[in-house]
Design a protein around this motif. Structure first.
Motif, PDB file in Angstrom:
ATOM      1  N   ASN A   5      71.539  59.137  67.088  1.00 27.74           N
ATOM      2  CA  ASN A   5      72.722  59.445  65.371  1.00 27.74           C
ATOM      3  C   ASN A   5      71.527  60.182  64.776  1.00 27.74           C
ATOM      4  O   ASN A   5      70.041  58.879  64.139  1.00 27.74           O
ATOM      5  N   ASP A   6      71.660  60.259  63.557  1.00 29.06           N
ATOM      6  CA  ASP A   6      71.160  61.012  62.410  1.00 29.06           C
ATOM      7  C   ASP A   6      72.045  60.078  61.437  1.00 29.06           C
ATOM      8  O   ASP A   6      73.147  60.424  60.695  1.00 29.06           O
ATOM      9  N   VAL A   7      70.930  58.785  61.296  1.00 27.42           N
ATOM     10  CA  VAL A   7      71.353  57.750  59.761  1.00 27.42           C
ATOM     11  C   VAL A   7      71.094  58.306  58.801  1.00 27.42           C
ATOM     12  O   VAL A   7      70.739  57.109  57.871  1.00 27.42           O
ATOM     13  N   SER A   8      70.757  59.323  58.633  1.00 23.27           N
ATOM     14  CA  SER A   8      69.962  59.735  57.111  1.00 23.27           C
ATOM     15  C   SER A   8      70.984  60.224  56.161  1.00 23.27           C
ATOM     16  O   SER A   8      71.171  60.038  54.894  1.00 23.27           O
ATOM     17  N   GLY A   9      72.348  59.994  56.240  1.00 27.58           N
ATOM     18  CA  GLY A   9      73.794  60.221  54.961  1.00 27.58           C
ATOM     19  C   GLY A   9      74.533  58.764  55.429  1.00 27.58           C
ATOM     20  O   GLY A   9      73.880  57.298  55.235  1.00 27.58           O
ATOM     21  N   ASP A  10      75.863  58.328  55.716  1.00 33.28           N
ATOM     22  CA  ASP A  10      76.615  57.624  55.635  1.00 33.28           C
ATOM     23  C   ASP A  10      77.442  57.476  57.141  1.00 33.28           C
ATOM     24  O   ASP A  10      78.692  56.695  57.002  1.00 33.28           O
ATOM     25  N   VAL A  11      76.625  57.500  58.181  1.00 36.75           N
ATOM     26  CA  VAL A  11      77.017  56.944  59.615  1.00 36.75           C
ATOM     27  C   VAL A  11      76.399  55.776  59.560  1.00 36.75           C
ATOM     28  O   VAL A  11      77.793  55.086  59.895  1.00 36.75           O
ATOM     29  N   MET A  12      76.058  54.792  58.956  1.00 33.21           N
ATOM     30  CA  MET A  12      75.861  53.064  58.984  1.00 33.21           C
ATOM     31  C   MET A  12      77.170  52.606  58.077  1.00 33.21           C
ATOM     32  O   MET A  12      76.729  53.387  56.743  1.00 33.21           O
ATOM     33  N   GLY A  13      77.782  52.389  58.630  1.00 36.06           N
ATOM     34  CA  GLY A  13      79.401  52.064  57.426  1.00 36.06           C
ATOM     35  C   GLY A  13      79.818  52.844  57.214  1.00 36.06           C
ATOM     36  O   GLY A  13      81.282  52.485  57.010  1.00 36.06           O
ATOM     37  N   GLY A  14      79.696  53.628  57.660  1.00 36.75           N
ATOM     38  CA  GLY A  14      80.957  55.182  57.031  1.00 36.75           C
ATOM     39  C   GLY A  14      81.704  55.038  59.078  1.00 36.75           C
ATOM     40  O   GLY A  14      81.473  54.523  59.633  1.00 36.75           O
ATOM     41  N   ASP A  15      82.829  56.074  58.980  1.00 36.69           N
ATOM     42  CA  ASP A  15      83.955  55.902  59.893  1.00 36.69           C
ATOM     43  C   ASP A  15      83.315  57.082  60.812  1.00 36.69           C
ATOM     44  O   ASP A  15      84.488  57.751  61.606  1.00 36.69           O
ATOM     45  N   ASN A  16      82.532  57.924  60.830  1.00 38.29           N
ATOM     46  CA  ASN A  16      82.484  59.770  61.281  1.00 38.29           C
ATOM     47  C   ASN A  16      80.804  59.038  62.292  1.00 38.29           C
ATOM     48  O   ASN A  16      80.089  58.651  61.257  1.00 38.29           O
ATOM     49  N   ASN A  17      80.425  60.020  63.352  1.00 37.43           N
ATOM     50  CA  ASN A  17      79.614  60.201  63.829  1.00 37.43           C
ATOM     51  C   ASN A  17      78.986  61.368  64.153  1.00 37.43           C
ATOM     52  O   ASN A  17      80.066  61.358  64.662  1.00 37.43           O
ATOM     53  N   ILE A  30      66.042  39.377  56.947  1.00 37.24           N
ATOM     54  CA  ILE A  30      65.896  41.071  56.929  1.00 37.24           C
ATOM     55  C   ILE A  30      66.751  41.549  58.035  1.00 37.24           C
ATOM     56  O   ILE A  30      67.202  40.571  59.157  1.00 37.24           O
ATOM     57  N   ALA A  31      67.508  42.188  58.051  1.00 38.28           N
ATOM     58  CA  ALA A  31      68.214  43.186  58.108  1.00 38.28           C
ATOM     59  C   ALA A  31      68.024  44.477  58.259  1.00 38.28           C
ATOM     60  O   ALA A  31      67.379  45.097  57.684  1.00 38.28           O
ATOM     61  N   ASN A  32      69.124  45.504  59.559  1.00 35.69           N
ATOM     62  CA  ASN A  32      69.396  46.267  59.297  1.00 35.69           C
ATOM     63  C   ASN A  32      70.548  46.659  58.667  1.00 35.69           C
ATOM     64  O   ASN A  32      71.654  45.889  58.722  1.00 35.69           O
ATOM     65  N   ARG A  33      71.072  47.921  58.701  1.00 34.92           N
ATOM     66  CA  ARG A  33      71.891  48.703  57.205  1.00 34.92           C
ATOM     67  C   ARG A  33      73.183  48.749  58.808  1.00 34.92           C
ATOM     68  O   ARG A  33      74.557  49.320  58.138  1.00 34.92           O
ATOM     69  N   SER A  34      73.734  48.611  60.184  1.00 40.07           N
ATOM     70  CA  SER A  34      74.435  48.452  61.268  1.00 40.07           C
ATOM     71  C   SER A  34      75.740  47.943  60.487  1.00 40.07           C
ATOM     72  O   SER A  34      75.609  45.998  60.419  1.00 40.07           O
ATOM     73  N   SER A  35      77.241  48.496  60.222  1.00 40.63           N
ATOM     74  CA  SER A  35      78.386  48.262  60.191  1.00 40.63           C
ATOM     75  C   SER A  35      78.866  47.177  61.693  1.00 40.63           C
ATOM     76  O   SER A  35      79.407  46.756  61.655  1.00 40.63           O
ATOM     77  N   GLY A  36      78.298  47.834  62.763  1.00 43.23           N
ATOM     78  CA  GLY A  36      79.163  47.221  63.860  1.00 43.23           C
ATOM     79  C   GLY A  36      80.213  48.179  64.450  1.00 43.23           C
ATOM     80  O   GLY A  36      80.609  48.031  65.737  1.00 43.23           O
ATOM     81  N   LYS A  37      80.426  49.553  63.706  1.00 42.89           N
ATOM     82  CA  LYS A  37      82.125  49.967  63.633  1.00 42.89           C
ATOM     83  C   LYS A  37      82.246  51.078  65.152  1.00 42.89           C
ATOM     84  O   LYS A  37      82.781  50.749  65.627  1.00 42.89           O
ATOM     85  N   GLN A  38      80.838  51.840  65.535  1.00 41.89           N
ATOM     86  CA  GLN A  38      80.387  52.492  66.639  1.00 41.89           C
ATOM     87  C   GLN A  38      80.307  51.462  67.629  1.00 41.89           C
ATOM     88  O   GLN A  38      81.217  51.997  68.678  1.00 41.89           O
TER      89      GLN A  38
END
Length: 415
Positions: free
Chosen positions: A365-377, A222-230
């Motif tokens: 932050n609103d993660v309904s878009g591409d924040v998780m895994g993306g480069d912007n926030n 079980i996991a979340n979709r975080s990339s760790g980038k932030q």
């Protein structure tokens, strides 16, 4: 002159042919284009075809004395409003990340003082290789704007991420960056911690980043979709501000930022133990997307379907709440910051979380878009004094501003 101008560097790859359409679209938008071809790119696109579309000379030879007398590579690197590398191969990205200047294109990139947009294009395995991801993270930290490649079928027959974006998308990104000078640079207009007085010197900053993986059996979790980038960007910014940084990282494929002490963990319970072991700290910034639940009893063997059509029972138990634990801890940091990933009522949910967790700030932050895994926030800083909303920024820019705010909060004048 008011005409917008770009320097287009075309590196070698099958996607180089799309540079012709890109030039056509940019010229149609009133953007002047001067082109540079790498030696490899000239195998895919001829200087003649690019020159016809740009209506300008196409450069490629570092040691062409006629070119050097007339314009010079330093002047060429600074006459444009924006430098665009499209397509950007894994090779040229590696050179950019490491400051290698062994041909005209890479020398221009090292000499330019203008914004740079890199548009990667490569095989899916090359894109996901740790070396490439490490280079991309370094480029983003350095302020280079990197477009995300598309996913799909590749010329080599494989399928996945690494296709160059369509020329229309690249042209739109170029226009966006030209409309907002300095927008690609997350540190634009802000002090450089490396040259200014280090505001967090002597401080210990604790950061968590990435997801946790809670095992179901040896092959599932079980996991979340975080990339760790932030979180990694925040750790890097804190280190540049002079802090001693401990980064507790869940399972991510990211390089360790310079001057950061990294502790790798997998589960929520391991993360909590590592966080407590890192105390005391002046500030704790809990960016990790910790899984809320884990299985009550992880199986030692792979769970099998029994043919009944019914899923195997999977009883769940709640994981420890790391942020709330620190809020009541005997060694509670002077500044305790949590992150809230929300999909609706972002500020309202964060305000409720602030009191419930015992934190000083919640960064929502609103993660309904591409924040998780993306480069912007785009974040909202929620404190007892209200809500401070920031504009959409690269994650490195968000990190820099957060660390500036942390430094101010920890300064003696704020005590």
């Amino acid at each position: 002159m008011t005409e917008r101008r770009i320097l287009l560097i075309v590196s070698g790859g099958i996607a180089a042919y799309k540079s012709l359409e890109l030039v056509r679209l940019l010229r149609k938008r009133g953007i002047a284009v001067r082109a540079v071809l790498t030696e490899s790119a000239a195998n895919f696109v001829t200087p003649l075809s690019l020159g016809v579309l740009t209506e300008d000379h196409v450069y490629g030879d570092m040691f062409d004395l006629k070119e050097e007398r007339e314009i010079g590579h330093i002047q060429l690197s600074r006459q444009a409003d924006l430098v665009v590398v499209a397509p950007a191969t894994a090779n040229i990205l590696a050179k950019m990340a490491n400051g290698i200047a062994d041909d005209l294109a890479t020398t221009l990139l090292l000499a330019t003082d203008k914004p740079v947009l890199a548009v990667p294009a490569m095989n899916v395995r090359m894109w996901h290789h740790r070396a490439t991801q490490r280079n991309l993270e370094r480029l983003r930290t350095d302020g280079i704007h990197v477009m995300e490649p598309d996913s799909g079928e590749m010329a080599c027959g494989e399928y996945g991420k690494g296709r160059v974006p369509e020329p229309e998308a690249i042209a739109a990104e170029v226009e966006r960056m030209l409309a907002r000078p300095g927008a690609q640079d997350p540190l634009a207009g802000q002090p450089d911690f490396e040259t200014a007085e280090l505001p967090l010197k002597g401080r210990h900053i604790l950061v968590t980043a990435g997801p946790t993986h809670e095992p179901i059996d040896p092959v599932r979790y079980i996991a979340n979709r975080s990339s760790g980038k932030q979180g990694f960007a925040i750790a890097a910014a804190a280190a540049r501000a002079g802090a001693r940084v401990t980064l507790v990282a869940g399972p991510v494929q990211l390089p360790t930022p310079a001057a950061v002490d990294r502790v790798d963990v997998e589960t929520a319970r391991e993360m909590l133990a590592a966080v407590e072991a890192a105390l005391p700290a002046d500030a704790a910034i809990m960016v990790a997307a910790v899984a809320d639940w884990r299985t009550a009893d992880a199986s030692g063997q792979k769970l099998k379907k029994d043919g009944s059509g019914k899923p195997a029972p999977l009883p769940l138990v709640e994981n420890p709440d790391i942020l709330a634990t620190l809020g009541k801890h005997g060694q509670r940091p002077a500044l305790l910051i949590g992150f809230a990933a929300e999909t609706e009522k972002v500020a309202e949910h964060a305000q409720a979380k602030l009191a419930r967790k015992g934190a000083d700030w919640i960064i929502a932050n609103d993660v309904s878009g591409d924040v998780m895994g993306g480069d912007n926030n785009s974040v909202h800083i929620v404190t007892a004094n209200g809500v401070e909303s920031w504009e959409h920024l690269p994650k490195a820019g968000v990190a820099h501003r957060i660390i500036e705010k942390v430094a101010h909060a920890l300064s003696p004048a704020s005590d």
